[in-house]
Design a protein around this motif. Structure first.
Motif, PDB file in Angstrom:
ATOM      1  N   ASP A  39      64.824  34.236  -2.204  1.00  0.00           N
ATOM      2  CA  ASP A  39      64.505  33.273  -1.151  1.00  0.00           C
ATOM      3  C   ASP A  39      64.418  33.985   0.199  1.00  0.00           C
ATOM      4  O   ASP A  39      65.386  34.645   0.615  1.00  0.00           O
ATOM      5  CB  ASP A  39      65.583  32.192  -1.082  1.00  0.00           C
ATOM      6  N   GLU A  70      64.692  32.920   3.154  1.00  0.00           N
ATOM      7  CA  GLU A  70      65.671  32.473   4.149  1.00  0.00           C
ATOM      8  C   GLU A  70      67.028  33.157   3.996  1.00  0.00           C
ATOM      9  O   GLU A  70      67.888  33.026   4.878  1.00  0.00           O
ATOM     10  CB  GLU A  70      65.840  30.952   4.103  1.00  0.00           C
ATOM     11  N   TRP A  71      67.233  33.863   2.896  1.00  0.00           N
ATOM     12  CA  TRP A  71      68.490  34.605   2.776  1.00  0.00           C
ATOM     13  C   TRP A  71      68.548  35.728   3.807  1.00  0.00           C
ATOM     14  O   TRP A  71      69.622  36.151   4.198  1.00  0.00           O
ATOM     15  CB  TRP A  71      68.648  35.172   1.370  1.00  0.00           C
ATOM     16  N   ASP A  72      67.395  36.274   4.176  1.00  0.00           N
ATOM     17  CA  ASP A  72      67.310  37.274   5.233  1.00  0.00           C
ATOM     18  C   ASP A  72      68.202  38.484   4.956  1.00  0.00           C
ATOM     19  O   ASP A  72      68.938  38.957   5.828  1.00  0.00           O
ATOM     20  CB  ASP A  72      67.671  36.641   6.584  1.00  0.00           C
TER      21      ASP A  72
END
Length: 316
Positions: free
Chosen positions: A294, A296-298
């Protein structure tokens, strides 16, 4: 003829296998890897006794586990310590008394407090001897959380069998992110911690088991076991040289029959996956799909690269 069993589930009159007890079986995996349901499935075999999480290798001594100045007290708040302690207390209460009532759990905890100098593997040995000739199976994610804990497991039980249980990295991460949010309130801490736990735990397991003879361990994808339980249970039982007829498999595919597949008669007891204890029936899981993290885990690109490479090694 119906076989008579003791309160702990051990056949009456069964002869122990040699001196002491049979070598145990350990399920090794990071958290959120289907390990609780795997244990409950195996515990359905009439020659296996499945223990809840007992933190055997997370602490050196019983005093470290239960003492007010022990390592558990240093690491965790009181409410969470009680949750963690319930697994070993449930095991002791069930094996000692055949029940997990509040009084039996209290007596089990007192039994522990009376033995602060015992090394933790001695507690497991005590239980293994009491359930012998059954094969004891235990799993605690803390066992693979550090090199020291896993090495102690292998040193304490050099002839044990080991199942390396895996789960797709993306679904594991998502499950980890929802765990213990009341204690890990910072989302970035949870995300980085989950990724590190999955990667380092599997590398640690692979390193340790790679030093053992192949006959002592096998690797199983948790998704495969849950979705095709009869096929994979039969493979495990063949490896363990245990009966695998249809009647045995019919019994094993009902994990809700495990004595610990609940929160205890009065509630509030754990010793594994909290979600499992709420709904312990066997249910298939969706295909996890490709290894696509994902955005958005960045996480750092290097971490993504290493996790993807490890996932390929594990068959994802």
């Amino acid at each position: 003829m119906t076989e008579t069993v003791s309160a702990a589930g051990v056949p009456q009159g069964a002869e122990p296998v040699g001196a002491g007890h049979p070598d145990p079986l350990f399920i090794l995996s990071p958290p959120r890897s289907f390990s609780t349901i795997t244990l409950a499935l195996l515990a359905g075999h009439p020659r296996i006794f499945g223990f809840p999480e007992m933190l055997v290798f997370a602490n050196d001594t019983v005093g470290d586990l239960v003492g007010e100045d022990g390592t558990e007290a240093e690491r965790f708040p009181p409410a969470y310590r009680k949750t963690r302690l319930s697994g070993v207390c449930r095991a002791l209460a069930q094996v000692h008394e055949g029940e997990q009532t509040a009084d039996a759990i209290a007596r089990a905890e007192e039994w522990l407090r009376e033995r602060p100098d015992w090394p933790m593997p001695r507690v497991l040995d005590h239980l293994l001897e009491l359930v012998s000739p059954l094969i004891g199976v235990e799993k605690t994610p803390d066992t693979v959380a550090t090199d020291e804990s896993l090495d102690q497991c292998l040193r304490s039980y050099p002839n044990a069998r080991y199942i390396h249980l895996t789960r797709h990295p993306v679904t594991t991460q998502r499950s980890m992110h929802s765990q213990n949010q009341q204690y890990l309130t910072h989302r970035k801490v949870r995300v980085v911690g989950a990724a590190s736990s999955w990667y380092l735990s599997h590398r640690r397991i692979m390193r340790a088991l790679g030093e053992l003879p192949q006959r002592q361990w096998m690797r199983i994808r948790g998704e495969d076991l849950v979705n095709e339980p009869r096929l994979w249970l039969r493979r495990i039982l063949d490896w363990l040289e245990l009966d695998d007829d249809e009647a045995v498999l019919d019994r094993m595919v009902h994990p809700e029959s495990w004595p610990f597949a609940n929160n205890g008669p009065e509630g509030g007891l754990f010793g594994g996956d909290h979600k499992f204890f709420t709904a312990p029936e066997l249910r298939p899981v969706p295909d996890p799909g490709p290894v696509e993290f994902d955005p958005e885990w960045d996480l750092p690109d290097e971490m993504y690269r290493r996790m993807a490479a490890l996932a390929r090694e594990l068959g994802y």
